[in-house]
Structure formats: structure tokens, C-alpha cells
Scaffold this motif. Structure first.
Motif, short mmCIF file in Angstrom:
data_model
loop_
_atom_site.label_atom_id
_atom_site.label_comp_id
_atom_site.label_asym_id
_atom_site.label_seq_id
_atom_site.Cartn_x
_atom_site.Cartn_y
_atom_site.Cartn_z
N ILE A 1 -4.10 -11.75 2.02
CA ILE A 1 -3.18 -10.63 2.20
C ILE A 1 -3.81 -9.31 1.78
CG2 ILE A 1 -0.95 -9.66 1.55
CD1 ILE A 1 -0.80 -11.99 3.55
N PRO A 2 -4.35 -9.15 0.56
CA PRO A 2 -5.03 -7.89 0.23
C PRO A 2 -6.18 -7.56 1.17
CG PRO A 2 -4.61 -9.15 -1.76
CD PRO A 2 -4.27 -10.04 -0.62
N VAL A 3 -6.95 -8.57 1.56
CA VAL A 3 -8.05 -8.32 2.49
C VAL A 3 -7.50 -7.80 3.82
CG1 VAL A 3 -9.89 -9.43 3.84
CG2 VAL A 3 -9.61 -9.99 1.42
N GLY A 4 -6.46 -8.45 4.31
CA GLY A 4 -5.87 -8.04 5.59
C GLY A 4 -5.23 -6.67 5.52
N LYS A 5 -4.49 -6.41 4.46
CA LYS A 5 -3.84 -5.10 4.31
C LYS A 5 -4.87 -3.97 4.28
CE LYS A 5 0.69 -5.93 3.69
NZ LYS A 5 1.81 -5.26 4.35
N LEU A 6 -5.96 -4.18 3.56
CA LEU A 6 -6.96 -3.13 3.44
C LEU A 6 -7.73 -2.93 4.74
CD1 LEU A 6 -8.03 -3.79 -0.21
CD2 LEU A 6 -7.01 -1.69 0.66
N LEU B 1 -6.27 -2.97 7.49
CA LEU B 1 -5.35 -2.12 8.24
C LEU B 1 -5.38 -0.68 7.71
CD1 LEU B 1 -2.26 -4.44 8.84
CD2 LEU B 1 -4.29 -4.10 10.24
N TYR B 2 -5.62 -0.50 6.43
CA TYR B 2 -5.81 0.87 5.91
C TYR B 2 -6.92 1.57 6.69
CZ TYR B 2 -2.85 1.30 1.72
OH TYR B 2 -1.79 1.45 0.85
N ALA C 1 -5.49 3.88 9.72
CA ALA C 1 -5.41 5.23 9.15
C ALA C 1 -6.77 5.82 8.81
CB ALA C 1 -4.52 5.22 7.90
N GLY C 2 -7.84 5.10 9.07
CA GLY C 2 -9.16 5.67 8.86
C GLY C 2 -9.56 5.83 7.41
#
Length: 559
Positions: free
Chosen positions: A178-183, A185-186, A190-191
Motif C-alpha cells: 500500500i505505501p509503495v502503491g500510494k507513493l 501515485l504521488y 501529481a509529479g
């Protein structure tokens, strides 16, 4: 500084001289520097790569097409996930270029719904560590462990303890997905520079016996740490982050209810932090409701919302809806009465025993209702929002009742992954005769119903948290406020076009998400300056300043 040194420091945050530059296998094995077969002849000479790569040179576009073909050849979403994570660990720039240019196709693979199944299998598909693991056995040494992370200018941290992964429950150390996936997406949405991102797993054990019995479980094989010992570990982590990364935003992700609310209350006004499951979910749902009201031609003050599920997601959404109602002139007391909850014991009502303080806010005077369907009949809500993780709980009878009471009923089945959705898009449209305004947490394909095609909206937090984070980073805000999520919701809803609404879609196409994130970032950064929370000097042109910060995944020249 040479052209190469400048390009390298821009990408990695580390200024290296030509003499310090990795060469040969070392640069090929560095995912932040590797270009694979895109290294030019000149670069191959300078970097001692001749003979280590096939002689042909491919442009990045050609490499991307090869990646896409391979992904599409793989039948299993889990195999596709594994392949893309291997690409990320081999060639980070190519990974992000491929994701950004094919976001609608690939986001469901690198995040919901596939990431849920990937987390369940995380130890079985494990290839390379992609973040920092801090365990209960590391108490007293957390700062030293964080210092092992090679990048020192960290600006955003996503941290989980794995106790409530999506709607799947306690996955312990397998929750690192989850943290890997969320980041990812950051960066993709959003670049945010990849080098500014740090995934963290607080391994405090697991109470999932299946995992404890799994020989490939990657975490501590012990029951979960609780109480003062748990709080002390989290506190040590927070203090270490403040010491090492003073400008970092901390995003709490997928903590269980009993810890999520406590930590939000404890740290929200102390450090730059937020809880995505509470605040991010609340913001994206409010944005969807705002867009839905453009279809129904109703006001926010006319809404009565019934939630299936009374955990952190539901409470976060209700809080954001009440904020919107109060902003329109309604009293707080009246706004609270517009939100109702059904939990495992039925309708949440005044006088019911065992209510925590969050549920008690929404416990109104009313006779008991043991089922969700009965609550729908009793309350006649304009919108039902599913955040329960109970698949199929929006039955045909529930959907038909909503269509009976309202011309354009709002149906949000937000539980993730897809297997946990309260209803499918097809069910929502079919049982409301095509009149539902529908959104889900995971993607559903377009639905053809009686000669019309509906494109269901996806109420994914990826529309919110990357843009909020980018704005916070740009302004170097010292805090993340609820007002930032409210303004993010309004900004997102304004990006929904009339064409989107005509298709039944109440969120913009994912292909436009970077532009959407930019607008959210500008709004959030502007609010940080207005609230006196920004520590960075305000630029003359805020939009242009944030836009030029956004990472573009193109290869740099090394000669």
C-alpha cells in the motif's frame, strides 16, 4: 557543474561529479540512473557499457511499447503487477513514463483493485524491498534504521502498520504494497519527485493466523503489539522523522479504526500529517456528491445521506459533508442530523449502548432499524454510501427502494477492492432503471442499459491525496488542515465537465489527473499561505511555480 551533473542532481537530489558517477554494471543496476538499451553510443563509451548491453539502441517510446505489449500479453492482473514492479526496480524513469501515459489502463494494476490481491500474496511475489521496514524489535533504534535510506531529502512518507488493508483486514507486513502503491501515485498523478518519497511499514506483528502459519510471511511472526508499547513505537518513529526529514509530510494509511482516529487527533496539530482513509476518502466522496448535485439539480442542504459502514472512511465522509453543509449556512446540529449510519448492529441511534464518540455524533433519535433496507425505507435518504467492505449489501431491493423515493438516487459503492463493492455498476443502473448517479471505489467498465451507455465514476482517493501532497510540499506547509481537503473537494468537482456528466461520470477521466492534481495543489498551497502555515516564500506565479516542480519521466543525457 557539468550538464550531466546538473541533470543527475535534478533527478536524484544527489549531486555527483563525473568521477563519482557509477559505471558499467553499477549504473545498469541503479533503477534511478538506468536507461537500459536507450543509452547512446557516446554514453556507452563514457560509462563503460559497451558489451554489457545489446548493440541496438532504442528510444524511450520504443521501450514503452515493448513494456505495454508484454503487460497485455500477461493474462493475470497479479502477473502484470509483478512485471511492472520489476520494471520499477530496474528502470524507474521508464516505469513512470509508461504509467503516466497509460494511466487508465495501468492504474488498476499498480493500485486498486490489483494491489489488494498483491498484498495478500506479498511474501510469495516478493522481489526487492522498496521502502523501510521498522519492526517492534527495533525499538530504540528507529532513527538509525531510517538513516539507512539512501535519499536524505524526503518530502512525503506513507506509513502503515498493515492492520486494515483496504477491505481485506489485517495483512501485517504484507501491507507494504500500500505505501509503495500510494507513493507511485504521488509521482504518476501529481509529479512528486520519486526521490522525495519514502514508503514505511511499521511491523508490529499480526493477528492473522493464516499469515502466522505462512512460511513465506515476511514480517515478525508474533501477535500485534498494543497499548503503550505500540504508541511508544509510533512516537519514536514520528520523532525520528521530524529530526531527519523536517519538511516531510506523513500520510497515515490503512490503520485500524481504533488507532487511526487516535493518531489523527494526536498528530494532526503537531506535525505535517493526515489520514488518507479518513480525510482523503471524505474529500473525494464530497467531490463526487458535489458533481452529482449538478445532475440532480439539488443543493447540498437538501441531502440526507445513509452510510453502510461506520468506520474511518464513513466518518471522514460524513465530516466532510457536514463541513460543506455548514459552509452553505446550515447549523452544525442540523448538518449532523443529515448523516445516518448503519453498522453491524443496525441503525446507529441515540441511546444505543456501546457507541464510541465518533458514532455518538451521528446517533439521532429514531426507532431501531435492524437492516439497511429497513433504514432506507424509514429515512428515504437521497444518497447511500457504502464503506462497509460487505460485498453485495446494496441489494436489488435497496436499489429499487432508492429509485422509488428519488428521481436521481445517489449510489456510492466505495469499498475496495472490487470484490468488496456493495454493488456493481450494472446492478446500480439496472435496478434504478438507469437513473442512479453511481460511483465506486474500484473501476467498473461502462454499462449499456436500454440503448444508453453509462460511464461509472471511480471515487478513488488518487484524485485527492497526490494533489494535496504536491501543494503541501510546494508551500512547505507545517500542517495539513481539514479545510485543505474541503477546498480540494471543491476544486476536483469543478474539473468535472458537462460531457462527463452527460455520460453519468462524476469524476474527470483518469487521463486528466495530472492537470487536476495541479489545480488542487495550487488551491491547497494558496490556502496554506492564507492560513499562515507556509514556510516557503510565495512565488509571484503559484501555478507556474508548482507546474515546473512536477516530475516528467524523460531520460537525461549523461554526456
Amino acid at each position: 557543474m557539468t550538464v550531466f551533473e546538473n541533470a543527475l542532481s535534478t533527478h536524484t537530489g544527489i549531486a555527483l561529479s563525473v568521477e563519482e558517477l557509477p559505471t558499467g554494471c553499477a549504473i545498469i543496476n541503479n533503477p534511478r540512473l538506468n536507461k537500459g538499451m536507450a543509452f547512446t553510443l557516446e554514453e556507452r563509451d563514457v560509462l563503460n557499457l559497451r558489451g554489457l548491453l545489446p548493440p541496438r539502441i532504442y528510444a524511450q517510446d520504443d521501450q514503452m511499447q515493448r513494456i505495454l505489449r508484454r503487460v497485455r500479453d500477461l493474462a493475470s492482473p497479479l502477473d502484470q503487477f509483478v512485471y511492472l514492479m520489476a520494471l520499477h526496480n530496474r528502470n524507474e524513469t521508464l516505469f513512470y513514463r509508461t504509467i503516466i501515459e497509460n494511466l487508465e489502463e495501468l492504474m488498476p494494476i499498480i493500485y486498486t483493485p490489483t494491489v489488494g490481491y498483491a498484498c495478500q500474496k506479498y511474501g510469495h511475489i516478493f522481489q526487492d524491498p522498496q521502502g523501510i521496514y521498522l519492526s517492534a524489535a527495533d525499538k530504540g533504534d528507529i532513527k538509525n534504521l531510517l538513516q539507512n535510506w539512501p535519499i536524505k531529502d524526503v518530502r512525503v512518507i506513507v506509513v502503515t502498520d498493515g492492520e486494515r488493508i483496504l477491505g481485506l483486514g489485517d495483512l501485517g507486513a504484507f501491507g507494504m504494497g500500500i505505501p509503495v502503491g500510494k507513493l507511485s501515485l504521488y509521482t504518476a498523478c501529481a509529479g512528486v519527485l520519486p526521490d522525495h518519497c519514502l514508503p514505511v511499514l511499521l511491523d508490529v506483528g499480526t493477528n492473522n493466523q493464516k499469515l502466522l502459519d505462512d512460511p513465506f510471511y515476511t514480517g515478525l511472526p508474533q501477535a500485534r503489539l498494543t497499548g503503550e508499547a505500540y504508541d511508544a513505537l509510533v512516537e519514536e518513529f514520528i520523532q525520528a522523522v521530524q529530526a531527519l526529514y523536517p519538511h516531510a509530510l506523513v500520510q497515515f494509511e490503512d490503520f485500524a479504526n481504533h488507532n487511526a482516529f487516535r493518531m489523527l487527533e494526536k498528530y494532526q496539530d503537531r506535525i505535517c500529517s493526515f489520514n488518507d482513509d479518513i480525510q482523503g476518502t471524505g474529500s473525494v466522496a464530497l467531490a463526487g456528491l458535489y458533481a452529482a448535485l449538478r445532475i440532480s439539480r439539488k443543493s447540498i442542504a437538501e441531502q440526507k445521506v445513509l452510510f453502510m459502514g461506520a468506520g474511518e472512511a464513513g466518518m471522514g465522509i460524513a465530516h466532510m459533508i457536514c463541513t460543506a453543509m455548514i459552509a452553505e449556512g446550515m447549523s452544525e446540529t442540523e448538518a449532523l442530523k443529515r448523516c445516518w449510519f448503519v453498522d453491524s448492529r443496525g441503525l446507529v441511534i441515540a441511546g444505543r449502548d456501546g457507541l464510541n464518540k465518533h458514532k455518538a455524533l451521528y446517533a439521532h433519535e429514531h426507532p431501531p432499524a435492524e437492516s439497511f433496507l429497513q433504514a432506507v425505507h424509514d429515512l428515504k435518504p437521497t444518497a447511500i454510501i457504502g464503506v462497509s467492505g460487505q460485498a453485495g449489501s446494496f441489494t436489488s431491493e435497496v436499489l429499487e427502494a432508492m429509485a422509488t423515493y428519488h428521481e436521481r438516487p445517489v449510489i456510492f459503492a466505495l469499498s475496495n477492492p472490487t470484490s468488496k463493492a456493495e454493488c456493481t455498476a450494472e446492478q446500480a443502473y439496472k435496478h434504478t432503471e438507469g437513473r442512479a448517479i453511481f460511483a465506486s471505489g474500484s473501476p467498473f467498465a461502462p454499462v449499456d442499459y436500454k440503448g444508453r451507455q453509462f460511464v461509472p465514476g471511480q471515487g478513488n482517493n488518487a484524485y485527492i491525496f497526490p494533489g494535496v501532497g504536491l501543494g503541501v510540499i510546494a508551500a512547505q506547509s507545517t500542517r495539513v488542515t481539514d479545510q485543505m481537503f474541503f477546498i480540494a473537494a471543491k476544486t476536483l468537482s469543478e474539473q468535472v465537465s458537462e460531457t462527463d456528466l452527460e455520460k453519468g461520470r462524476i469524476y474527470p477521466a483518469l487521463s486528466s489527473i495530472r492537470a487536476v492534481s495541479l489545480q488542487i495543489a495550487v488551491a491547497v498551497a494558496q490556502l496554506a499561505y492564507e492560513q499562515g502555515l507556509a514556510s516557503a516564500a510565495k512565488p509571484d506565479d503559484l501555478l507556474a511555480d508548482i507546474q515546473q516542480r512536477m516530475y516528467e519521466p524523460h531520460y537525461r543525457s549523461y554526456v
